[in-house]
Design a protein around this motif. Structure first.
Motif, PDB file in Angstrom:
ATOM      1  N   TYR A  23       0.846  -1.092  -0.061  1.00  0.00           N
ATOM      2  CA  TYR A  23       0.086  -0.064   0.149  1.00  0.00           C
ATOM      3  C   TYR A  23       0.912   1.311   0.142  1.00  0.00           C
TER       4      TYR A  23
ATOM      5  N   HIS B 142       1.800   3.965  -3.053  1.00  0.00           N
ATOM      6  CA  HIS B 142       1.421   5.683  -2.886  1.00  0.00           C
ATOM      7  C   HIS B 142       2.506   6.561  -2.640  1.00  0.00           C
TER       8      HIS B 142
ATOM      9  N   LEU C  54       4.778  10.944 -10.161  1.00  0.00           N
ATOM     10  CA  LEU C  54       3.545  10.259 -10.240  1.00  0.00           C
ATOM     11  C   LEU C  54       3.979   8.699  -9.238  1.00  0.00           C
TER      12      LEU C  54
ATOM     13  N   GLY D 194      -0.818   4.944  -7.133  1.00  0.00           N
ATOM     14  CA  GLY D 194      -2.078   5.233  -6.677  1.00  0.00           C
ATOM     15  C   GLY D 194      -2.680   6.451  -7.540  1.00  0.00           C
ATOM     16  N   ASN D 195      -2.142   7.494  -8.038  1.00  0.00           N
ATOM     17  CA  ASN D 195      -2.372   8.380  -9.007  1.00  0.00           C
ATOM     18  C   ASN D 195      -3.379   7.901  -9.627  1.00  0.00           C
ATOM     19  N   CYS D 196      -3.131   6.751 -10.472  1.00  0.00           N
ATOM     20  CA  CYS D 196      -4.058   6.416 -11.705  1.00  0.00           C
ATOM     21  C   CYS D 196      -4.882   5.011 -11.402  1.00  0.00           C
ATOM     22  N   HIS D 197      -4.144   4.509 -10.320  1.00  0.00           N
ATOM     23  CA  HIS D 197      -4.942   3.096  -9.784  1.00  0.00           C
ATOM     24  C   HIS D 197      -5.341   3.261  -8.301  1.00  0.00           C
ATOM     25  N   PRO D 198      -6.318   3.915  -8.056  1.00  0.00           N
ATOM     26  CA  PRO D 198      -6.745   4.107  -6.696  1.00  0.00           C
ATOM     27  C   PRO D 198      -7.510   2.712  -6.156  1.00  0.00           C
ATOM     28  N   ASP D 199      -7.055   2.174  -5.143  1.00  0.00           N
ATOM     29  CA  ASP D 199      -7.421   1.107  -4.758  1.00  0.00           C
ATOM     30  C   ASP D 199      -6.882  -0.205  -5.689  1.00  0.00           C
ATOM     31  N   THR D 200      -5.843   0.239  -6.289  1.00  0.00           N
ATOM     32  CA  THR D 200      -5.407  -0.900  -7.310  1.00  0.00           C
ATOM     33  C   THR D 200      -6.161  -0.941  -8.540  1.00  0.00           C
ATOM     34  N   ALA D 201      -7.139  -0.307  -8.828  1.00  0.00           N
ATOM     35  CA  ALA D 201      -8.149  -0.513  -9.898  1.00  0.00           C
ATOM     36  C   ALA D 201      -7.308  -0.378 -10.927  1.00  0.00           C
TER      37      ALA D 201
END
Ligand SMILES: [Fe+2]
Ligand SMILES: [Fe+2]
Lengths: 171, 339
Positions: free
Chosen positions: A53, A57, A68, A71-78
């Motif tokens: 985590y 971040h 970058l 977490g910028n582009c993959h919140p919650d690893t989405a």
């Protein structure tokens, strides 16, 4: 709601899986783990998830030169879709493992230095991403398939000591 | 309205908080900024004089010189400047800066200054929490505003206000900002416009007739999309209630960095593409899944971003056209869609 209950539920789920296996008469290579041993294993896993985590971040400066973080582009690893790996990626022209795609995103969008694929930090990167996709169907090879991570109400998505700030302390 | 508006005029439109003031001064100096005609906006009887406006959003500029996001915002500005016909004005949807520093905001304003048309702007959380909006206000003026344009009433609100989590534990400004920068931060909780702006809004629309065309502009969506990522505005129900007397309300917002449409009651809601990076769709069902864009290809660094332009018709129908930098649109959205 997040921390304690979640931890307890997960622990109980872990225990009941063990109990179910026992009831089904599954054979064990060795006597089943004691609750203490299981708790230790779980704690070790969560420690790696927590490191992951932090890494997602921005905890490691060498992973970026443009500021970058994942977490910028993959919140919650989405949109990291860990459970769809290994799969064919056009930028490689071959089937690659999740870890290689992690390094690709470090080197490209973040212009940073790749991680040693066998390092503890790489394991942690993977641990966090997989943990936020727990229970999701494993579908290797479906490059075009956009999956979603688990729904997280608040908190980090795994049991971690609350910060004591804002809604993180919400019961 | 002329295509080229010089700096002083443009500043002046973006700095004037209230339509009344803008109109008055604009008339006094004898230029037609197109923001006149309050009477018609109030009665709506004569309908809208058709026009278009563009939206640019979520630039997330970093402090490093020549960062790729600077170029992406400049691309967006160039794209809007090349639109034909030219939009009457541009709304910026918040998150000019990534870390809320003055140099980032100044850089953003400098790039946006190249727009040929006036700019109206509301703040995002990335602009705000280092100094609680001080630098932003110094550069862009009031964050709560309304004006009338060719028969349409435009409203802008600051929707990113959270409860104070920093004073009691004595966090530094930088700590507060860092916490707010993380989309899935466990700390700040849901944000909204809060009581004062609700009161302002109620007053602002009190004397408007129900057939007045209304456009409301906020950083975050005015419905509960995915509260976890603050894809929500906590007092959106109150806002929708205040605006419920109108026949048709259009809501446009930033923050979600993706294409998206929704409708609740009399309000349609349309999201803006960002210029910095696209966000994945959160793990919820969409009411209108056809407004989802294609997955971004990470090997094309400008994929999944862009601008948008909205044409308003005489009957206050909106044609929404996303203008992605790359091939992001599904067939449903390719020629725009009506709201
Ligand atoms: Fe943003
Ligand atoms: Fe935002």
């Amino acid at each position: 709601m997040m921390s304690n209950t979640t931890m307890k539920t997960e622990w109980v789920v872990g225990m009941s899986v063990a109990a179910a296996l026992l009831a089904a008469g599954a054979t064990w290579a060795r006597p089943p783990f004691t609750p203490e041993e299981l708790a230790e294993q779980k704690a070790a896993l969560i420690e790696s998830v927590a490191r992951g985590y932090d890494l997602w971040h921005g905890a490691r400066a060498d992973m970026t030169t443009n500021g970058l973080a994942c977490g910028n582009c993959h919140p919650d690893t989405a949109a990291a879709n860990p459970q769809t790996f290994p799969k064919y990626m056009t930028m490689y022209g071959k089937v690659i493992p999740f870890r290689e795609m992690v390094n690709w995103c470090i080197e490209n969008p973040q212009a940073g230095a790749r991680l040693d694929v066998n390092s503890d930090d790489m394991v942690a990167m993977e641990a966090y991403a997989y943990y936020l996709h727990r229970g999701k169907e494993i579908t290797p090879g479906l490059a075009a398939y956009q999956t979603t991570p688990i729904v997280v109400e608040y908190g980090t998505g795994f049991a971690r000591k609350p910060t004591g700030l804002g809604v993180d302390t919400k019961p | 309205m002329s295509d080229i508006v010089d700096r002083s005029r443009r500043n002046f439109l973006s700095f004037a908080g209230k339509a009344g003031l803008t109109t008055l001064v604009a008339q006094a100096v004898g230029i037609n900024l197109g923001v006149v005609d309050i009477v018609r906006a109030q009665t709506g009887k004569r309908g809208v004089e058709p026009f278009r406006f563009a939206i640019i959003s979520d630039a997330h500029l970093y402090s490093m010189p020549d960062h790729k996001f600077d170029a992406q915002l400049a691309d967006a500005v160039a794209q809007v400047n090349a639109m034909t016909p030219l939009p009457d004005f541009v709304l910026f949807g918040g998150d000019v800066a990534q870390n809320g520093t003055e140099d980032q905001l100044v850089k953003g304003k400098k790039i946006l200054d190249d727009l040929k048309m006036p700019l109206k702007i509301i703040p995002g959380e990335h602009d705000w929490y280092l100094d609680m909006g001080e630098a932003w206000r110094g550069l862009f003026g009031e964050e709560t505003w309304s004006f009338n344009h060719k028969g349409v009433h435009f409203i802008g609100l600051n929707s990113i206000l959270v409860k104070d989590f920093w004073t009691e534990p004595g966090l530094t400004n930088l700590e507060r900002m860092t916490i707010m920068e993380m989309l899935e931060s466990p700390i700040p909780g849901p944000w909204g416009v809060h009581e004062k702006q609700l009161e302002w809004l109620a007053k602002d629309v009190k004397d408007l007739a129900p057939d007045t065309p209304v456009v409301i502009f906020t950083h975050s969506p005015l419905w509960d999309y995915y509260p976890r990522w603050n894809f929500q505005t906590s007092d959106a129900p109150e806002i929708r209630e205040i605006l419920s007397k109108f026949q048709n309300v259009m809501s446009y917002h930033g923050h979600v960095h993706q294409t998206l449409y929704n409708r609740i009651g009399n309000m349609s809601s349309v999201a803006a593409l960002g210029t910095a990076w696209p966000w994945p769709y959160p793990p919820v069902e969409l009411a209108f899944p056809e407004t989802r864009m294609n997955r971004a290809d990470p090997s094309i660094s400008t994929d999944g971003m862009g601008t948008q332009v909205i044409d308003l018709s005489e009957s206050f129908e909106g044609l929404v056209q996303y203008k992605p930098f790359e091939d992001s649109l599904t067939p449903f959205m390719r020629d725009g869609f009506k709201v």
